[in-house]
Design an enzyme around this catalytic site. Structure first.
Site, short mmCIF file in Angstrom:
data_model
loop_
_atom_site.label_atom_id
_atom_site.label_comp_id
_atom_site.label_asym_id
_atom_site.label_seq_id
_atom_site.Cartn_x
_atom_site.Cartn_y
_atom_site.Cartn_z
N HIS A 16 0.83 -1.21 0.00
CA HIS A 16 0.00 0.00 0.00
C HIS A 16 0.86 1.26 0.00
CE1 HIS A 16 -4.28 -1.25 1.17
NE2 HIS A 16 -3.64 -2.32 0.78
N ASP A 116 -5.43 6.42 2.25
CA ASP A 116 -5.45 5.02 1.81
C ASP A 116 -6.85 4.41 1.99
OD1 ASP A 116 -3.59 2.39 1.47
OD2 ASP A 116 -5.18 1.98 2.90
C1 LIG Z 1 -7.88 -6.11 0.22
O1 LIG Z 1 -8.05 -7.04 1.26
C2 LIG Z 1 -6.99 -7.16 2.14
C3 LIG Z 1 -5.82 -6.43 2.02
C4 LIG Z 1 -4.79 -6.63 2.94
C5 LIG Z 1 -3.58 -5.85 2.87
O2 LIG Z 1 -3.22 -5.18 3.98
C6 LIG Z 1 -2.13 -4.39 4.00
C7 LIG Z 1 -1.84 -3.68 5.16
C8 LIG Z 1 -0.73 -2.86 5.19
O3 LIG Z 1 -0.48 -2.18 6.29
C9 LIG Z 1 0.13 -2.76 4.11
C10 LIG Z 1 -0.13 -3.48 2.96
O4 LIG Z 1 0.65 -3.41 1.98
C11 LIG Z 1 -1.28 -4.30 2.89
C12 LIG Z 1 -1.63 -5.01 1.74
C13 LIG Z 1 -2.79 -5.77 1.76
O5 LIG Z 1 -3.23 -6.47 0.70
C14 LIG Z 1 -2.73 -6.24 -0.57
O6 LIG Z 1 -2.84 -4.90 -0.96
C15 LIG Z 1 -2.29 -4.66 -2.25
C16 LIG Z 1 -2.41 -3.21 -2.59
O7 LIG Z 1 -1.29 -2.57 -2.10
C17 LIG Z 1 -2.99 -5.46 -3.32
O8 LIG Z 1 -4.32 -5.02 -3.51
C18 LIG Z 1 -3.01 -6.91 -2.91
O9 LIG Z 1 -3.81 -7.61 -3.83
C19 LIG Z 1 -3.55 -7.08 -1.52
O10 LIG Z 1 -3.49 -8.44 -1.18
C20 LIG Z 1 -4.93 -7.56 3.96
C21 LIG Z 1 -6.12 -8.29 4.06
O11 LIG Z 1 -6.35 -9.23 5.03
C22 LIG Z 1 -5.22 -9.74 5.67
C23 LIG Z 1 -7.15 -8.08 3.16
O12 LIG Z 1 -8.29 -8.76 3.31
#
Ligand SMILES: COc1cc(-c2[o+]c3cc(O)cc([O-])c3cc2O[C@@H]2O[C@H](CO)[C@H](O)[C@H](O)[C@H]2O)cc(OC)c1O
Ligand SMILES: O=c1ccn([C@@H]2O[C@H](COP(=O)(O)OP(=O)(O)O)[C@@H](O)[C@H]2O)c(=O)[nH]1
Length: 484
Positions: A16, A116
């Site tokens: 993110h 975000d």
């Molecule tokens: C979308 O559903 C979920 C996303 C996450 C999740 O959480 C997260 C938290 C942070 O502090 C930093 C991260 O980088 C991050 C990333 C993340 O998922 C991923 O995000 C990406 C975008 O940057 C991308 O969309 C990926 O496909 C995501 O997998 C966590 C989560 O549950 C554990 C979710 O349900």
């Protein structure tokens, strides 16, 4: 007099954070010096995430761009959270007073606040200060469309979520989505994270717009089906290509890249599950057997499980290869005499790897950043979704974009993949197979490579969306002066 500033509030952690920061830099660049960028940093909740963020900040602070980083005061960690999305959302909420006073004390006009997708509790601070607010959405438009529909879909669900419902779910702009392809964060009995995703989806509609890391070329039909009342700015693919470009400053090539240099063109399948994905010992064994039997060259990023007691899977330990891999595997595949594979136990330079001519396919967890990077370099994919919204991404890649071939998984066994299925799928993806599905995946990946680059180039759809967004931000009335 100080320039107006755009305030960015990213989530900690690489995926993110890097995506939001790169989007902020593109806004800054498109603004052509008309505003600066102020990034509000929350203390990352774990040491691993903190050092990741520190590294990114150090690099950007040295870049000479007009970016100011402000560290917010520390807050307590919320307790009793059932999953990381709840933790992230509540942790952000505790920062609201600090975010408000940081914005209020900035010199000059605050042109906009961009938060975000997990940080919508901070929209109140922007509203109270009468500053226009936007959401930065680092996931695909398909997931945005789904989040917007969660209130309506809730009526059909029991506490077991979509898993129990079965059948398909209609998401405008996509073919009907089979229930098991609904995001893992919603599909099982995880109604708590459903509540938070529904909450954030509702709050998006309060923002002046949602900035999405996608493009018309990639998700045109989904974007077109999002209700017009919510302005959506598709500015992607937003991919960060940091690092020095001139040869003298560039560090020596990474070991994975040096290994790739010695392999024939399009001969290597790359396997990587993002910043948080890891496989248990039984699944690692199946992958090893499947890869070895496929006979294809491979570069496998194999990370260890999270540190004991960590709530965050991203705090992965360096993998202990001798404990994880079946006996004899390294000797059979990764020795000087029989060098068809490389297993890398830590963070790998994924973008450099995907851009390498030796890579011909990508087994990916379908994190949206990974999907965009693969398309950017025209690499066809084998989707192996693990968590978050990745199952939906995998479905859209196979059934929508078409740049991937399906991998069979045993849903009843936690999406387990048998060695024989991986062997079949890798052979199909890499083996010059001429099935309609593989031919289409290769063609679509090449087509998307061109389309993604065109979208962000001058005259492209995403570039135009970014320019419109910057004009909108700059046209804000003077009444939005900061309070100092
Ligand atoms: C979308 O559903 C979920 C996303 C996450 C999740 O959480 C997260 C938290 C942070 O502090 C930093 C991260 O980088 C991050 C990333 C993340 O998922 C991923 O995000 C990406 C975008 O940057 C991308 O969309 C990926 O496909 C995501 O997998 C966590 C989560 O549950 C554990 C979710 O349900
Ligand atoms: O060993 C690794 C693992 C991941 N990444 C990068 O980390 C990001 C992962 O983001 P994604 O959305 O794919 O998945 P997440 O990790 O957020 O689930 C991508 O930019 C990858 O290139 C990397 O460079 N090396």
């Amino acid at each position: 007099m100080s320039l107006p500033t755009v305030v960015l509030v990213p989530c900690w952690g690489s995926g993110h954070f890097m995506s939001a920061l790169e989007a902020g830099k593109r806004l800054l660049d498109t603004g052509g010096g008309a505003f600066s960028l102020t990034v509000l940093l929350m203390h990352s909740p774990t040491q691993t995430k903190a050092s990741e963020v520190e590294g990114h900040v150090r690099r950007e602070a040295a870049s000479g761009l007009d970016i100011r980083f402000l560290q917010l005061p520390a807050v307590e960690h919320p307790t009793g959270c059932v999953d990381p999305v709840e933790f992230d959302s509540r942790y952000a909420q505790l920062h609201a007073p600090h975010v408000k006073s940081a914005i209020a004390s900035l010199q000059g006009r605050v042109a906009a606040v961009v938060v975000d997708l997990f940080l919508t509790t901070l929209l109140d601070a922007a509203h109270e200060l009468a500053v226009p607010a936007y959401v930065y959405f680092a996931s695909p438009a398909a997931f945005l469309a789904l989040m917007l529909r969660l209130p309506a879909l809730r009526g059909d669900l029991t506490s077991a979520g979509f898993e129990e419902k079965g059948g398909t779910v209609d998401l405008p702009g996509l073919p009907p989505v089979p229930a098991p392809y609904m995001p893992a964060c919603l599909v099982r009995a995880k109604i708590q994270s459903y509540d938070w995703f529904e909450y954030h989806g509702r709050r998006f509609t309060e923002a002046r717009g949602v900035i999405v890391n996608t493009s018309l070329e990639l998700e045109g039909s989904v974007l077109a089906a999002i209700p017009a009342a919510l302005p959506v700015h598709a500015i992607g693919p937003v991919i960060s290509f940091g690092g020095p470009t001139d040869d003298e400053q560039r560090p020596p090539a990474h070991e994975c890249v040096r290994w790739l240099d010695a392999q024939p063109a399009a001969s290597v399948v790359f396997i990587c599950f993002g910043s948080m994905g890891f496989l248990d010992a039984a699944q690692v064994r199946e992958v090893a057997v499947g890869l070895q039997r496929s006979g294809h060259r491979f570069l496998w990023v194999l990370r260890g499980p999270p540190h004991a007691g960590s709530r965050f899977p991203t705090d992965a330990a360096q993998a202990q290869l001798d404990e994880l891999l079946p006996e004899g595997f390294m000797a059979a595949c990764c020795t000087a005499g029989n060098n068809i594979g490389m297993v890398w136990p830590a963070w790998a330079p994924q973008k450099e790897i995907l851009s390498h001519a030796a890579v011909g396919g990508f087994v990916t967890h379908c994190g949206w950043n990974s999907v965009l990077e693969s398309l950017w370099f025209g690499v066809p994919m084998l989707p192996w979704p693990l968590y978050g919204e990745q199952h939906l991404n995998a479905f859209a890649l196979v059934a929508g974009v078409g740049a991937a071939v399906a991998l069979g998984m045993d849903r009843k066994k936690g999406f387990f993949v048998e060695a024989a299925e991986l062997e079949r799928a890798v052979r199909s993806l890499m083996g010059g197979g001429s099935s309609e599905e593989v031919t289409k995946a290769r063609e679509k990946a090449a087509e998307m490579r061109a389309a993604c680059r065109k979208a962000v180039a001058e005259g492209g759809s995403s570039r135009a969306a970014l320019q419109r967004l910057v004009r909108e931000i700059l046209a804000l009335p003077e009444s939005l002066e900061g309070t100092s």
